[in-house]
Scaffold this active site. Structure first.
Site, PDB file in Angstrom:
ATOM      1  N   ASP A 193      34.441  24.172 107.308  1.00 56.64           N
ATOM      2  CA  ASP A 193      34.228  23.736 106.049  1.00 56.64           C
ATOM      3  C   ASP A 193      34.590  24.798 104.959  1.00 56.64           C
ATOM      4  O   ASP A 193      33.863  25.937 105.033  1.00 56.64           O
ATOM      5  CB  ASP A 193      32.731  23.201 105.840  1.00 56.64           C
ATOM      6  CG  ASP A 193      32.518  21.954 106.334  1.00 56.64           C
ATOM      7  OD1 ASP A 193      33.058  21.586 107.474  1.00 56.64           O
ATOM      8  OD2 ASP A 193      31.246  21.453 105.913  1.00 56.64           O
ATOM      9  N   LYS A 202      34.489  17.484 100.326  1.00 50.97           N
ATOM     10  CA  LYS A 202      32.998  17.768 100.615  1.00 50.97           C
ATOM     11  C   LYS A 202      32.804  18.069  99.222  1.00 50.97           C
ATOM     12  O   LYS A 202      33.222  19.147  98.360  1.00 50.97           O
ATOM     13  CB  LYS A 202      33.013  19.097 101.430  1.00 50.97           C
ATOM     14  CG  LYS A 202      31.522  19.290 101.573  1.00 50.97           C
ATOM     15  CD  LYS A 202      31.041  20.216 102.671  1.00 50.97           C
ATOM     16  CE  LYS A 202      29.815  20.848 102.672  1.00 50.97           C
ATOM     17  NZ  LYS A 202      29.576  21.785 103.619  1.00 50.97           N
ATOM     18  N   LYS A 238      32.543  14.060 102.609  1.00 53.86           N
ATOM     19  CA  LYS A 238      31.218  14.540 102.996  1.00 53.86           C
ATOM     20  C   LYS A 238      30.478  14.728 101.745  1.00 53.86           C
ATOM     21  O   LYS A 238      30.977  15.521 100.806  1.00 53.86           O
ATOM     22  CB  LYS A 238      31.695  15.907 103.798  1.00 53.86           C
ATOM     23  CG  LYS A 238      30.372  16.413 104.311  1.00 53.86           C
ATOM     24  CD  LYS A 238      30.466  17.704 105.044  1.00 53.86           C
ATOM     25  CE  LYS A 238      29.150  18.469 105.300  1.00 53.86           C
ATOM     26  NZ  LYS A 238      29.391  19.516 106.156  1.00 53.86           N
TER      27      LYS A 238
END
EC number: 4.1.2.4
Length: 221
Positions: free
Chosen positions: A91, A153, A182
């Site tokens: 990430d 995300k 996400k």
């Protein structure tokens, strides 16, 4: 929605600066027990955690975290180091200053550099929605789509706010078919989690959902 379906979408997360190995080990145990999608932990614990969980659980870590303003070379090194230590998913945080300057080509080039470093491993791109305008969020949906990253995300959980339902709705309208969503930061109940999933999120970055399920089980004993 079934509880286990929600749990299967959770990146069970512990990124506190004070996180100890005992705490990391506990979330690994909980993640394996409740069959979450992954554990999301600091890079310094990746090797130890992967040796502990083996193939029983995916290990995710964060790159350029939480501010995103390290150099591209530093982020690429971090990612390669994490993958060499056994990370399954990465990430990364974008350079928000570049977004504010309108330097989307640089943002795109950086994500592509991380995409290349990650190879076949999952790459999620954190855009920190609470610091962006709606126009910037839409442009980042386009950039992430073009980059070849797997996920966009919402948040680090370390800034002024976390995921919102409105942001997930916005993502769904503007990302390409190759990008998943996400939602992370501030997801504090099973009801919240279900709403995010219904709106299009397929991953949830949270530490609270597993804790809630554990508490419910303890109360029902």
């Amino acid at each position: 929605m079934e509880k286990q379906k929600i749990l299967s979408m959770v990146d069970h997360t512990l990124l506190a600066q004070t996180a100890t190995w005992a705490e990391i080990k506990q979330i690994c145990d909980d993640a394996m027990h409740y069959k979450t999608a992954s554990v999301c932990i600091p890079a310094s614990y990746v090797k130890q955690a992967k040796e502990y969980v083996g193939e029983r659980m995916a290990v995710c870590t964060v790159i350029g975290f939480p501010n995103g303003y390290t150099t591209t070379a530093a982020k690429v090194f971090e990612a390669k180091d994490a993958l060499a230590n056994g990370a399954d998913e990465i990430d990364m945080v974008i350079n928000l200053g570049w977004v504010k300057d309108g330097l989307y080509d640089r943002v795109l080039a950086e994500i592509r550099a991380l995409r290349e470093a990650c190879g076949s491993h999952i790459l999620k791109v954190i855009i920190e929605t609470c610091l962006l305008t709606e126009e910037e969020k839409i442009r980042m949906c386009e950039v992430v789509t073009e980059s070849g990253a797997d996920f966009i995300k919402t948040s680090t959980g370390f800034s002024t706010a976390g995921a919102t339902l409105a942001d997930v709705e916005l993502f769904r309208k503007h990302i390409g078919a190759n990008v998943r969503i996400k939602a992370a930061g501030g997801i504090s109940s099973l009801e919240d989690a279900e709403k995010f999933v219904e709106l299009g999120a397929s991953r949830l970055g949270t530490s609270r959902i597993v804790k809630i399920v554990k508490q419910e089980e303890a109360q029902n004993r």
